[in-house]
Design a protein around this motif. Structure first.
Motif, PDB file in Angstrom:
ATOM      1  N   SER A 496      10.707  -4.425  28.300  1.00  0.00           N
ATOM      2  CA  SER A 496      10.955  -5.504  29.082  1.00  0.00           C
ATOM      3  C   SER A 496      11.024  -5.585  30.612  1.00  0.00           C
ATOM      4  O   SER A 496      10.793  -6.441  31.391  1.00  0.00           O
ATOM      5  CB  SER A 496      12.281  -6.095  28.523  1.00  0.00           C
ATOM      6  N   VAL A 497      11.138  -4.218  31.102  1.00  0.00           N
ATOM      7  CA  VAL A 497      11.223  -4.076  32.707  1.00  0.00           C
ATOM      8  C   VAL A 497      10.192  -3.274  33.202  1.00  0.00           C
ATOM      9  O   VAL A 497      10.149  -3.056  34.384  1.00  0.00           O
ATOM     10  CB  VAL A 497      12.726  -3.610  32.936  1.00  0.00           C
ATOM     11  N   LEU A 498       9.548  -2.317  32.271  1.00  0.00           N
ATOM     12  CA  LEU A 498       8.321  -1.326  32.737  1.00  0.00           C
ATOM     13  C   LEU A 498       7.285  -1.811  32.554  1.00  0.00           C
ATOM     14  O   LEU A 498       6.974  -2.099  31.038  1.00  0.00           O
ATOM     15  CB  LEU A 498       8.851   0.142  32.359  1.00  0.00           C
ATOM     16  N   TYR A 523       6.794   2.501  36.826  1.00  0.00           N
ATOM     17  CA  TYR A 523       6.120   1.275  37.297  1.00  0.00           C
ATOM     18  C   TYR A 523       6.943  -0.106  36.966  1.00  0.00           C
ATOM     19  O   TYR A 523       6.523  -0.460  35.757  1.00  0.00           O
ATOM     20  CB  TYR A 523       4.773   1.182  37.096  1.00  0.00           C
ATOM     21  N   PRO A 524       7.981  -0.427  37.525  1.00  0.00           N
ATOM     22  CA  PRO A 524       8.638  -1.646  36.920  1.00  0.00           C
ATOM     23  C   PRO A 524       7.764  -2.995  37.167  1.00  0.00           C
ATOM     24  O   PRO A 524       6.837  -2.871  37.960  1.00  0.00           O
ATOM     25  CB  PRO A 524       9.578  -1.833  38.325  1.00  0.00           C
ATOM     26  N   LYS A 525       7.940  -3.858  36.440  1.00  0.00           N
ATOM     27  CA  LYS A 525       7.113  -4.947  36.375  1.00  0.00           C
ATOM     28  C   LYS A 525       6.933  -6.035  37.537  1.00  0.00           C
ATOM     29  O   LYS A 525       6.013  -6.743  37.502  1.00  0.00           O
ATOM     30  CB  LYS A 525       7.552  -6.188  35.030  1.00  0.00           C
ATOM     31  N   ILE A 526       7.879  -5.444  38.479  1.00  0.00           N
ATOM     32  CA  ILE A 526       7.938  -6.652  39.732  1.00  0.00           C
ATOM     33  C   ILE A 526       7.184  -5.811  40.977  1.00  0.00           C
ATOM     34  O   ILE A 526       6.642  -6.387  41.824  1.00  0.00           O
ATOM     35  CB  ILE A 526       9.308  -6.959  40.065  1.00  0.00           C
ATOM     36  N   ASP A 527       6.861  -4.343  40.672  1.00  0.00           N
ATOM     37  CA  ASP A 527       6.393  -3.814  41.937  1.00  0.00           C
ATOM     38  C   ASP A 527       4.890  -3.273  41.653  1.00  0.00           C
ATOM     39  O   ASP A 527       4.556  -2.997  40.541  1.00  0.00           O
ATOM     40  CB  ASP A 527       7.058  -2.444  42.112  1.00  0.00           C
ATOM     41  N   LYS A 528       3.989  -3.197  42.840  1.00  0.00           N
ATOM     42  CA  LYS A 528       2.882  -2.886  42.766  1.00  0.00           C
ATOM     43  C   LYS A 528       2.845  -1.537  42.722  1.00  0.00           C
ATOM     44  O   LYS A 528       1.506  -0.656  42.303  1.00  0.00           O
ATOM     45  CB  LYS A 528       1.945  -3.412  43.953  1.00  0.00           C
ATOM     46  N   ASN A 529       3.556  -0.631  43.274  1.00  0.00           N
ATOM     47  CA  ASN A 529       3.726   0.659  43.678  1.00  0.00           C
ATOM     48  C   ASN A 529       4.861   1.181  42.696  1.00  0.00           C
ATOM     49  O   ASN A 529       5.879   0.569  42.353  1.00  0.00           O
ATOM     50  CB  ASN A 529       3.902   1.113  45.049  1.00  0.00           C
TER      51      ASN A 529
END
Length: 530
Positions: A496-498, A523-529
């Protein structure tokens, strides 16, 4: 004589099993003969062929999905590219099941594409032709099933009653040898047969300390540069297949891995031994029966039940990837008190495994540190008006999209004015074609840029929503994770978060004192890096 309409015509060629058998006996190449027939048709009706679809000779004729040229032909027919298709007989188009025959019939019917054969021209607009065409496909299917049953019966009889080898390719260690009468047997391959003997001797070594498992045997053969039949690396599956095969004790078998067809796929699952068709072969054995039985007993004792489908036992399943080969890191259970480990699924990858529990703990620890830093950064950078930098990116993308759409409208206006310029004599036909090509290329480029920008805007909007939702999701994960022992629930919480996590460990082992020294990028779902 029937007058064919002007238009574009193509031809379709496919060899049947009977054609291949005839060629093997020295007969004329089927495609050469069929091309002559179709060229005579072209001459008879005064038409020109602009394309010929040729299936590869080994292609099966039973399913459309197994015939790439037929798939291409049907796509072009549905796009109404052809006025007619030439074929030596309608049976070449479809011999499969009712669904495949319906696909072929409808493709020609709804595109009004003629089917031209030496015996008859089928016009899809003519109800009589349509009925005759469908009847021809039905009879072709009946003939195909009759031939298949006859061939299968011949193979079963050849194995069970005569001991012949009925496979198309000899197993590793043997070569096919033609019998004086009908059929084939096997003879030992001079280079490969000693390797088969070596595999069995390594696997059944009387000294358990020196005995090798299938993985070690594969690695040993690869280290010694022993070639496989196709010059690829030895794998555990290849070694298992050799050890299980009774061909090496002089038996012949059929139906060990029969094809199972589903609607859109097919598979070859391994059948239980009691469902095989077995017979005493005519070929010499490479392994004695006692060694073979010992190998089967060792394999039976070392076997483990496959993981049940749909049941998650690894909380990190589908999340952790290997940094070296990008393959999935998988759970490896161990016997006794040794905890399960997380290992790379690629057989010869150099990535070192780690205890699953330690990787899991580090991942949760990294998430806790990340969310604390993220909350601090959020509070520090969030403007007083309630908008963050993500809103600024969205505005920039929206403005860019407006500008691109304006440019596209201007190009479309220029395209519309081209016709007026030609009518007024300002442009010649050549200049019109040249200018039209340039404007079309610029229009296509703009459309693709607009589509990419719209996609980027959609992703950025989702990311902004995720930025708001991610804090409570991660906090919920950290609160609930160790309150449950269910790997499936833990896996759902992490997913749900990764997006994924990358695991790297190039040296050390479980007993080297470096069991917790590895790198883990999240790699969290909100970040590109990461």
């Amino acid at each position: 004589m029937y007058q064919l309409p002007e238009g574009k015509y193509a031809a379709y060629l496919r060899k049947s099993r009977i054609d291949l058998e005839n060629e093997a006996r020295g007969g004329e190449d089927t495609y050469v003969a069929h091309e002559k027939i179709l060229m005579d048709l072209c001459s008879r009706y005064n038409i020109n062929l602009t394309k010929i679809y040729r299936e590869k000779p080994a292609t099966s004729g039973e399913r459309i999905s197994e015939r790439p040229e037929m798939i291409s032909l049907l796509g072009d027919v549905e796009d109404e590219q052809w006025t007619g298709i030439l074929v030596v007989e309608v049976e070449r188009l479809a011999r499969g099941d009712t669904m495949d025959q319906g696909i072929v019939a409808q493709a020609f019917k709804y595109s009004n594409t003629l089917i031209i054969t030496p015996m008859r021209i089928f016009d899809p607009k003519n109800p009589d032709d349509e009925e005759y065409f469908e009847f021809g496909l039905f009879m072709s299917r009946r003939e195909f099933k009759t031939i298949t049953r006859r061939l299968q019966g011949g193979r079963i009889s050849g194995v069970r009653d005569f001991g012949r080898y009925v496979g198309n390719q000899a197993p590793y260690g043997y070569e096919r040898e033609k019998l004086p009468g009908k059929g084939f047997t096997l003879k030992p391959h001079p280079e490969e047969s000693p390797i088969v003997e070596l595999i069995f001797s390594l696997y059944t070594n009387p000294d358990p300390e020196k005995r090798m498992g299938t993985g070690l045997i594969a690695a040993y053969l690869n280290d010694k540069k022993v070639p496989t039949r196709r010059n690829k690396k030895w794998t555990v599956a290849t070694i298992n297949g050799i050890i299980r095969n009774p061909i090496y004790i002089g038996k012949v078998r059929w139906g060990a891995r029969s094809i199972v067809r589903k609607r859109d796929s097919k598979s070859r699952p391994r059948k239980p031994v009691d469902q095989w068709i077995m017979g005493e072969g005519l070929h010499p054995p490479l392994i004695d029966e006692s060694t073979y039985k010992q190998a089967q007993e060792i394999m039976k004792n070392n076997a483990h039940a496959p993981a049940p489908r749909g049941i998650v036992k690894n909380p990190l399943a589908g999340l952790v990837k290997c940094a070296m080969c990008n393959a999935a890191m998988i759970l490896r259970p161990h016997r006794g008190k040794t905890p399960p480990t997380l290992m790379c699924s690629t057989q010869y990858c150099k990535t070192v495994s780690s205890y699953l529990e330690i990787v899991e703990q580090r991942l949760i620890q990294a998430l806790r540190e990340w969310i604390n830093n993220y909350k601090a950064e959020w509070d520090k950078t969030k403007p007083s008006d309630g908008h963050d930098s993500g809103d600024t990116v969205v505005k920039v993308l929206e403005e860019r999209l407006k500008g691109l759409q304006k440019q596209l409208n201007e190009l479309q206006t220029q395209m519309n004015n081209l016709d007026d310029l030609v009518e007024r004599g300002a442009y010649s036909i050549e200049k019109y074609v040249e200018r039209s090509k340039v404007l079309t290329e610029r229009t296509d480029l703009l459309k693709s840029t607009i589509a990419a920008t719209e996609s980027e805007l959609l992703i950025e909007n989702k990311r902004n929503v995720a930025k708001i939702e991610i804090i409570p999701k991660v906090e919920n994960l950290l609160d609930q994770y160790y309150k449950t022992d269910d790997p499936k629930i833990r896996n759902d919480l992490l997913k749900s978060v990764l997006e994924r996590a990358i695991y790297r460990k190039e040296r050390g082992g479980r007993w080297s004192g470096m069991k917790d020294q590895f790198e883990l990028l999240l790699y969290p779902k909100i970040d590109k890096n990461p």
